[in-house]
Design an enzyme around this catalytic site. Structure first.
Site, PDB file in Angstrom:
ATOM      1  N   SER A  65       0.830  -1.205   0.000  1.00 29.24           N
ATOM      2  CA  SER A  65       0.000   0.000   0.000  1.00 29.24           C
ATOM      3  C   SER A  65       0.868   1.259   0.000  1.00 29.24           C
ATOM      4  CB  SER A  65      -0.866   0.037   1.259  1.00 29.24           C
ATOM      5  OG  SER A  65      -1.655  -1.122   1.348  1.00 29.24           O
TER       6      SER A  65
HETATM    7  N1  SAH Z   1       0.002  -4.648   4.563  1.00 32.89           N
HETATM    8  C1  SAH Z   1       0.938  -4.568   3.449  1.00 32.89           C
HETATM    9  C2  SAH Z   1       0.290  -4.728   2.124  1.00 32.89           C
HETATM   10  C3  SAH Z   1      -0.143  -6.090   1.878  1.00 32.89           C
HETATM   11  S1  SAH Z   1      -0.595  -6.418   0.226  1.00 32.89           S
HETATM   12  C4  SAH Z   1       1.710  -3.268   3.515  1.00 32.89           C
HETATM   13  O1  SAH Z   1       2.551  -3.171   4.362  1.00 32.89           O
HETATM   14  O2  SAH Z   1       1.499  -2.383   2.718  1.00 32.89           O
HETATM   15  C5  SAH Z   1      -1.811  -7.629   0.516  1.00 32.89           C
HETATM   16  C6  SAH Z   1      -1.278  -8.953   0.995  1.00 32.89           C
HETATM   17  O3  SAH Z   1      -2.397  -9.734   1.395  1.00 32.89           O
HETATM   18  C7  SAH Z   1      -0.530  -9.753  -0.064  1.00 32.89           C
HETATM   19  O4  SAH Z   1       0.767 -10.015   0.378  1.00 32.89           O
HETATM   20  C8  SAH Z   1      -1.374 -11.038  -0.178  1.00 32.89           C
HETATM   21  O5  SAH Z   1      -0.588 -12.197  -0.398  1.00 32.89           O
HETATM   22  C9  SAH Z   1      -2.052 -11.076   1.177  1.00 32.89           C
HETATM   23  N2  SAH Z   1      -3.277 -11.898   1.268  1.00 32.89           N
HETATM   24  C10 SAH Z   1      -4.272 -12.061   0.366  1.00 32.89           C
HETATM   25  N3  SAH Z   1      -5.211 -12.903   0.856  1.00 32.89           N
HETATM   26  C11 SAH Z   1      -4.812 -13.260   2.109  1.00 32.89           C
HETATM   27  C12 SAH Z   1      -5.356 -14.097   3.123  1.00 32.89           C
HETATM   28  N4  SAH Z   1      -6.522 -14.745   2.967  1.00 32.89           N
HETATM   29  N5  SAH Z   1      -4.665 -14.256   4.277  1.00 32.89           N
HETATM   30  C13 SAH Z   1      -3.476 -13.619   4.455  1.00 32.89           C
HETATM   31  N6  SAH Z   1      -2.909 -12.821   3.540  1.00 32.89           N
HETATM   32  C14 SAH Z   1      -3.570 -12.628   2.380  1.00 32.89           C
END
Ligand code: SAH
Length: 186
Positions: free
Chosen positions: A33
């Protein structure tokens, strides 16, 4: 956010962009993000010292690090579905001294019953609807932010008080899909 070196939380090819306010690709078709989105989600959540926080979607761990500072003497449990993505933040957060963060590999849409209930839940991937298992794991007077929708989503603020759950839209956002039991099919 000043206390978290964002350049350590971005892939090497994006190093020069670490302090731009933009989402970045992190491989595996996923994005980190923009810092402003992390700030908006944290301020809506209103994380206080001592609280227990659940994050769904660790990515490279920047958002978890910011919440670690806000939670102070509390703890942050962050769940990442892609095992290779969970390894790096686990090492990095430890190395940088964010000692109150626990990184767990698995499907966070189904919740994390081991440590529930949570005072705050931050979902960093878009769900088809507010995931029921996460509502169940929200503590009384707890708050959750979760993007809901398909291509363009609404960031929902979910609050629980005396067993009553309310949801309010807090603005349009774009996140990668939440893939899992209470998310989209992979
Ligand atoms: N929080 C992060 C951004 C994460 S991007 C930051 O620091 O900006 C979104 C993430 O969610 C991805 O890495 C993806 O693999 C994960 N994701 C998607 N579905 C998920 C689920 N059901 N459980 C855990 N992680 C998930």
């Amino acid at each position: 956010m000043e206390r978290v070196p964002r350049e350590r939380f971005v892939p090497p090819q994006s190093y020069d962009m670490a302090y731009e306010d933009t989402p970045l690709h992190l491989g595996h078709g996923q994005t980190i993000s923009a810092p402003s989105m992390v700030g908006v989600m944290c301020s809506i959540l209103d994380i206080r010292d001592g609280q227990k926080v659940l994050e769904v979607g660790t990515g490279w761990g920047y958002h978890a690090a910011v919440m670690s500072v806000l939670a102070g003497t509390g703890r942050v449990f962050t769940v990442e579905r892609i095992p290779e993505l969970a390894e790096r933040p686990r090492e990095l957060l430890g190395e940088l001294g964010f000692a109150n963060v626990v990184v767990i590999g698995g499907d966070g849409s189904a919740g994390l019953p081991e440590y529930a209930p949570y005072d705050r839940i931050s979902v960093a991937a878009a769900a088809p609807r507010v995931p029921e298992p996460l509502v169940d794991e929200l503590a009384d007077r707890g708050r959750m932010v979760v993007p809901v929708g398909h291509y363009v989503q609404e960031l929902m603020l979910v609050e629980k008080e005396d067993g009553k759950v309310t949801s309010r839209p807090r603005g349009g956002v774009v996140f990668v899909p939440l893939v899992g039991k209470a998310g989209y099919k992979g």
